[in-house]
Design a protein around this motif. Sequence first.
Motif, PDB file in Angstrom:
ATOM      1  N   GLY A 170       1.210  -1.059   0.168  1.00 12.84           N
ATOM      2  CA  GLY A 170       0.072   0.063  -0.196  1.00 12.84           C
ATOM      3  C   GLY A 170       0.953   1.532   0.264  1.00 12.84           C
ATOM      4  N   SER A 171       0.820   2.490  -0.850  1.00 14.36           N
ATOM      5  CA  SER A 171       1.188   3.460  -0.580  1.00 14.36           C
ATOM      6  C   SER A 171       1.795   4.324   1.404  1.00 14.36           C
ATOM      7  N   ALA A 172       0.896   3.897   1.622  1.00 15.48           N
ATOM      8  CA  ALA A 172       0.808   4.382   2.872  1.00 15.48           C
ATOM      9  C   ALA A 172       1.760   3.885   3.851  1.00 15.48           C
ATOM     10  N   ILE A 173       2.116   2.320   3.414  1.00  9.73           N
ATOM     11  CA  ILE A 173       3.146   1.567   4.160  1.00  9.73           C
ATOM     12  C   ILE A 173       4.669   2.149   3.460  1.00  9.73           C
ATOM     13  N   SER A 174       4.348   2.094   1.720  1.00 14.52           N
ATOM     14  CA  SER A 174       5.260   2.620   1.243  1.00 14.52           C
ATOM     15  C   SER A 174       6.017   4.200   1.963  1.00 14.52           C
ATOM     16  N   LYS A 175       4.996   5.034   2.045  1.00 10.09           N
ATOM     17  CA  LYS A 175       5.317   6.706   1.659  1.00 10.09           C
ATOM     18  C   LYS A 175       6.078   6.114   3.418  1.00 10.09           C
ATOM     19  N   TRP A 176       5.266   5.812   4.406  1.00  7.66           N
ATOM     20  CA  TRP A 176       6.098   5.631   6.081  1.00  7.66           C
ATOM     21  C   TRP A 176       7.684   5.325   6.011  1.00  7.66           C
ATOM     22  N   HIS A 180       1.091  12.363  10.822  1.00  8.62           N
ATOM     23  CA  HIS A 180       0.532  11.280   9.524  1.00  8.62           C
ATOM     24  C   HIS A 180       0.028  10.242  10.088  1.00  8.62           C
ATOM     25  N   VAL A 181       0.629   9.523  11.935  1.00  7.10           N
ATOM     26  CA  VAL A 181       0.389   8.482  12.214  1.00  7.10           C
ATOM     27  C   VAL A 181      -1.752   8.186  12.217  1.00  7.10           C
ATOM     28  N   VAL A 182      -2.186   7.069  11.699  1.00  5.61           N
ATOM     29  CA  VAL A 182      -3.228   7.085  11.299  1.00  5.61           C
ATOM     30  C   VAL A 182      -4.512   6.605  12.631  1.00  5.61           C
ATOM     31  N   GLY A 183      -2.984   5.858  13.670  1.00  8.57           N
ATOM     32  CA  GLY A 183      -3.455   5.659  14.444  1.00  8.57           C
ATOM     33  C   GLY A 183      -4.846   3.757  14.725  1.00  8.57           C
ATOM     34  N   PRO A 184      -4.066   3.046  14.981  1.00  9.40           N
ATOM     35  CA  PRO A 184      -3.634   2.993  16.993  1.00  9.40           C
ATOM     36  C   PRO A 184      -2.060   2.807  16.253  1.00  9.40           C
ATOM     37  N   TYR A 185      -1.567   2.008  14.768  1.00 11.87           N
ATOM     38  CA  TYR A 185      -0.620   1.610  14.154  1.00 11.87           C
ATOM     39  C   TYR A 185      -0.177   2.794  13.159  1.00 11.87           C
ATOM     40  N   LEU A 186       0.620   2.968  13.054  1.00 12.66           N
ATOM     41  CA  LEU A 186       1.345   4.291  11.590  1.00 12.66           C
ATOM     42  C   LEU A 186      -0.114   4.059  10.364  1.00 12.66           C
ATOM     43  N   THR A 187      -0.520   2.999  10.428  1.00 15.45           N
ATOM     44  CA  THR A 187      -1.686   2.645   8.558  1.00 15.45           C
ATOM     45  C   THR A 187      -2.412   2.692   9.118  1.00 15.45           C
ATOM     46  N   GLY A 188      -2.918   2.697  10.289  1.00 21.55           N
ATOM     47  CA  GLY A 188      -4.714   1.630  10.810  1.00 21.55           C
ATOM     48  C   GLY A 188      -4.635   0.976  11.515  1.00 21.55           C
ATOM     49  N   ASP A 189      -5.392  -0.430  12.020  1.00 19.02           N
ATOM     50  CA  ASP A 189      -5.710  -1.147  12.787  1.00 19.02           C
ATOM     51  C   ASP A 189      -4.515  -2.209  13.193  1.00 19.02           C
ATOM     52  N   LYS A 190      -4.151  -2.146  11.897  1.00 22.03           N
ATOM     53  CA  LYS A 190      -2.998  -3.250  11.901  1.00 22.03           C
ATOM     54  C   LYS A 190      -1.244  -3.341  11.808  1.00 22.03           C
ATOM     55  N   PHE A 191      -0.516  -4.131  12.586  1.00 20.79           N
ATOM     56  CA  PHE A 191       0.868  -3.747  12.214  1.00 20.79           C
ATOM     57  C   PHE A 191       1.460  -4.015  11.214  1.00 20.79           C
ATOM     58  N   THR A 192       1.837  -3.587  10.008  1.00 20.37           N
ATOM     59  CA  THR A 192       2.908  -3.683   9.331  1.00 20.37           C
ATOM     60  C   THR A 192       4.281  -2.758   9.082  1.00 20.37           C
ATOM     61  N   VAL A 193       5.227  -3.743   8.193  1.00 18.88           N
ATOM     62  CA  VAL A 193       5.917  -3.453   8.163  1.00 18.88           C
ATOM     63  C   VAL A 193       6.933  -1.821   8.092  1.00 18.88           C
ATOM     64  N   ALA A 194       5.383  -1.137   7.995  1.00 19.41           N
ATOM     65  CA  ALA A 194       6.116   0.310   8.185  1.00 19.41           C
ATOM     66  C   ALA A 194       6.301   0.256   9.382  1.00 19.41           C
ATOM     67  N   ASP A 195       5.304  -0.094  11.026  1.00 21.53           N
ATOM     68  CA  ASP A 195       6.076   0.288  11.880  1.00 21.53           C
ATOM     69  C   ASP A 195       7.383  -1.214  12.276  1.00 21.53           C
ATOM     70  N   ALA A 196       7.701  -1.492  11.364  1.00 20.18           N
ATOM     71  CA  ALA A 196       8.426  -2.242  12.164  1.00 20.18           C
ATOM     72  C   ALA A 196       9.479  -1.341  11.458  1.00 20.18           C
ATOM     73  N   ALA A 197       9.776  -0.616  10.325  1.00 19.25           N
ATOM     74  CA  ALA A 197      10.913  -0.253  10.050  1.00 19.25           C
ATOM     75  C   ALA A 197      10.804   1.227  10.540  1.00 19.25           C
ATOM     76  N   ALA A 198      10.035   1.634  11.356  1.00 21.14           N
ATOM     77  CA  ALA A 198      10.353   2.991  12.383  1.00 21.14           C
ATOM     78  C   ALA A 198      10.608   2.490  13.520  1.00 21.14           C
ATOM     79  N   PHE A 199      10.191   1.642  14.567  1.00 16.37           N
ATOM     80  CA  PHE A 199      10.475   1.494  15.616  1.00 16.37           C
ATOM     81  C   PHE A 199      11.841   2.154  16.220  1.00 16.37           C
ATOM     82  N   PRO A 200      12.703   1.098  16.052  1.00 20.04           N
ATOM     83  CA  PRO A 200      13.928   1.322  16.166  1.00 20.04           C
ATOM     84  C   PRO A 200      14.424   2.218  16.481  1.00 20.04           C
ATOM     85  N   PHE A 201      14.358   2.957  15.504  1.00 21.61           N
ATOM     86  CA  PHE A 201      15.017   4.602  15.332  1.00 21.61           C
ATOM     87  C   PHE A 201      14.059   5.163  16.131  1.00 21.61           C
ATOM     88  N   ILE A 202      13.027   5.825  16.533  1.00 23.80           N
ATOM     89  CA  ILE A 202      11.758   7.268  16.813  1.00 23.80           C
ATOM     90  C   ILE A 202      11.731   5.774  18.030  1.00 23.80           C
TER      91      ILE A 202
END
Length: 204
Positions: free
Chosen positions: A113-119, A153-175
């Motif tokens: 999805g475009s939201a995952i790629s954007k994150w 840009h956070v949709v909530g509760p996860y970055l792109t919505g209701d489900k955990f995706t690779v966007a969350d995996a990519a962001a978590f260690p740095f944030i």
Amino acid sequence: MSTPHNTMAKSSLAAINSQEIEFITNTWCPYAQKAWIALEASNCEYQMQEVKLYGSGGKPDWFWELNPKGTVPIVVVIDETGKNVFADSEDILDAVMDGRIKGDGNMSIYTEGSAISKWREIISKQLVPVGKSAVLGGSKTKLQSLLKEIDSHVVGPYLTGDKFTVADAAAFPFIWRLNNEYGLGSDDTKQLHAWLELCSKDES
């Protein structure tokens, strides 16, 4: 020279969906951590081997053969197509998303999805360089401004919505690191802070 791939008994390697998966990492590396989170969230089975990034003796020869750049993480997948080496954290996330690294867990992690790629682009091309600069003595104001923008840009509760995706995996260690360094408790980053708390409680 022998390598972990020809000295380990085949039965000791993790196998799922006709795949043998080995994750070569250093647990302190944030790039390796985001790949690790993605592997865990996909619920794929793998064997992990940690290598030292520094110190006497250097990295072993078999490691350089897998990745001449000398960086972690590396995922080695052996299946009916042969031996496939993913020697970059973004490549590993792509492989988890499209099923080249197979799992039987939360299938939302494979969703394109475009939201995952954007994150993922925000994290790799904006947050990582700006955050690194701030930690090394650069502009904290620029980092704070970027975090405020990212928070919107956070949709909530996860970055792109209701489900955990690779966007969350990519962001978590740095944030997570930036939160430890500077804190995300301000009104400008409330959504990021809530997301960070949620991910910190996640089993993966």
